[in-house]
Design a protein around this motif. Structure first.
Motif, short mmCIF file in Angstrom:
data_model
loop_
_atom_site.label_atom_id
_atom_site.label_comp_id
_atom_site.label_asym_id
_atom_site.label_seq_id
_atom_site.Cartn_x
_atom_site.Cartn_y
_atom_site.Cartn_z
N LEU A 52 0.84 -1.19 0.00
CA LEU A 52 0.00 0.00 0.00
C LEU A 52 0.88 1.24 0.00
O LEU A 52 1.97 1.23 0.56
CB LEU A 52 -0.88 0.03 1.25
CG LEU A 52 -1.90 -1.08 1.42
CD1 LEU A 52 -2.59 -0.95 2.78
CD2 LEU A 52 -2.92 -1.03 0.30
N GLN A 110 -0.66 4.29 0.99
CA GLN A 110 -1.24 5.07 2.06
C GLN A 110 -2.44 4.31 2.63
O GLN A 110 -3.15 3.66 1.89
CB GLN A 110 -1.70 6.44 1.53
CG GLN A 110 -2.03 7.46 2.58
CD GLN A 110 -0.82 7.94 3.36
OE1 GLN A 110 0.30 7.93 2.87
NE2 GLN A 110 -1.03 8.33 4.60
N ALA A 111 -2.65 4.40 3.91
CA ALA A 111 -3.82 3.76 4.53
C ALA A 111 -5.08 4.56 4.18
O ALA A 111 -5.01 5.76 3.90
CB ALA A 111 -3.64 3.71 6.04
N SER A 112 -6.21 3.89 4.24
CA SER A 112 -7.48 4.55 3.91
C SER A 112 -7.85 5.61 4.94
O SER A 112 -8.54 6.57 4.63
CB SER A 112 -8.60 3.51 3.80
OG SER A 112 -8.74 2.81 5.02
N ARG A 171 -6.50 7.03 9.31
CA ARG A 171 -5.48 6.92 10.36
C ARG A 171 -5.88 5.85 11.39
O ARG A 171 -6.43 6.15 12.45
CB ARG A 171 -5.26 8.27 11.04
CG ARG A 171 -3.99 8.28 11.85
CD ARG A 171 -3.42 9.69 11.95
NE ARG A 171 -2.11 9.62 12.52
CZ ARG A 171 -0.99 9.72 11.81
NH1 ARG A 171 -1.04 9.91 10.53
NH2 ARG A 171 0.18 9.65 12.41
N TRP A 172 -5.58 4.59 11.07
CA TRP A 172 -5.89 3.47 11.96
C TRP A 172 -5.05 3.55 13.23
O TRP A 172 -3.95 4.08 13.22
CB TRP A 172 -5.60 2.14 11.26
CG TRP A 172 -6.39 1.91 10.02
CD1 TRP A 172 -5.97 2.11 8.74
CD2 TRP A 172 -7.74 1.45 9.92
NE1 TRP A 172 -6.97 1.79 7.86
CE2 TRP A 172 -8.07 1.39 8.56
CE3 TRP A 172 -8.70 1.10 10.87
CZ2 TRP A 172 -9.32 0.98 8.11
CZ3 TRP A 172 -9.93 0.68 10.42
CH2 TRP A 172 -10.23 0.62 9.06
N ALA A 197 4.24 1.75 9.60
CA ALA A 197 3.11 2.54 10.11
C ALA A 197 3.29 4.02 9.73
O ALA A 197 2.35 4.67 9.29
CB ALA A 197 3.00 2.39 11.62
N LEU A 201 2.64 4.55 6.03
CA LEU A 201 1.22 4.43 5.66
C LEU A 201 0.35 5.50 6.30
O LEU A 201 -0.81 5.66 5.92
CB LEU A 201 0.69 3.05 6.04
CG LEU A 201 1.26 1.88 5.26
CD1 LEU A 201 0.78 0.57 5.84
CD2 LEU A 201 0.91 2.00 3.79
N VAL A 210 -0.43 5.64 9.70
CA VAL A 210 -1.25 5.09 10.78
C VAL A 210 -0.49 5.22 12.10
O VAL A 210 0.72 5.40 12.12
CB VAL A 210 -1.65 3.62 10.52
CG1 VAL A 210 -2.44 3.49 9.23
CG2 VAL A 210 -0.44 2.70 10.49
#
Length: 150
Positions: free
Chosen positions: A37, A39-41, A43-44, A69, A72, A74
């Motif tokens: 990935l 970028q994460a969808s 901020r998990w 992390a 990505l 997060v």
């Protein structure tokens, strides 16, 4: 000869991460390629619990978790129990991940058969469980992240 072989192994391990956008992987029981990935969808909130930080292996695991992390976008908290004899501490850390409202918990289990209560707690809260390195099973486990050391 040993140095040459170790160098080859190190290069093979590093090459996919340094030069490719995917690596060979088994996903849902099928061989394929995992695409990284960018970028994460969103901020998990991730929580990782490790058995210890005594050796370079788990230093590398913690470093890789932190770097990925960050890349990505997060948040991740990483805890170490202090040794394979500290199961009660790892259980406490997992419960703390619940209290901290983690979206997912990555567990390098001290004892993969002794975390049933914690896995049930995570499931009740809808928190995803990722088995990290050491092997963990059960209905609450969402994914496995393993490396074949042979």
């Amino acid at each position: 000869m040993l140095f040459k072989r170790l160098t080859q192994i190190a290069l093979l391990m590093a090459a996919p991460l340094a030069f490719a956008d995917s690596v060979p992987a088994t996903m849902d029981g099928q061989a394929g390629k995992y695409r990284f990935l960018e970028q994460a969808s969103h901020r998990w909130r991730l929580c990782a619990v490790l058995p210890h930080a005594f050796d370079r292996f788990f230093w590398a695991v913690a470093y890789g978790l932190d770097r990925q992390a960050t890349a990505l976008g997060v948040d991740i908290g990483i805890a170490e129990a202090g040794g394979y004899d500290r199961l009660s501490e790892q259980k406490r850390q997992i419960r703390q991940c619940v209290a901290d409202q983690a979206d997912a918990v990555l567990i390098a289990a001290i004892n993969p058969t002794a975390l049933d209560d914690e896995l049930a707690l995570l499931a009740r809260h809808g928190i995803k469980v990722i088995d990290l390195v050491n092997g963990l099973s059960g209905d609450a486990v969402t994914a496995h992240s393993h490396q074949n050391f042979f």
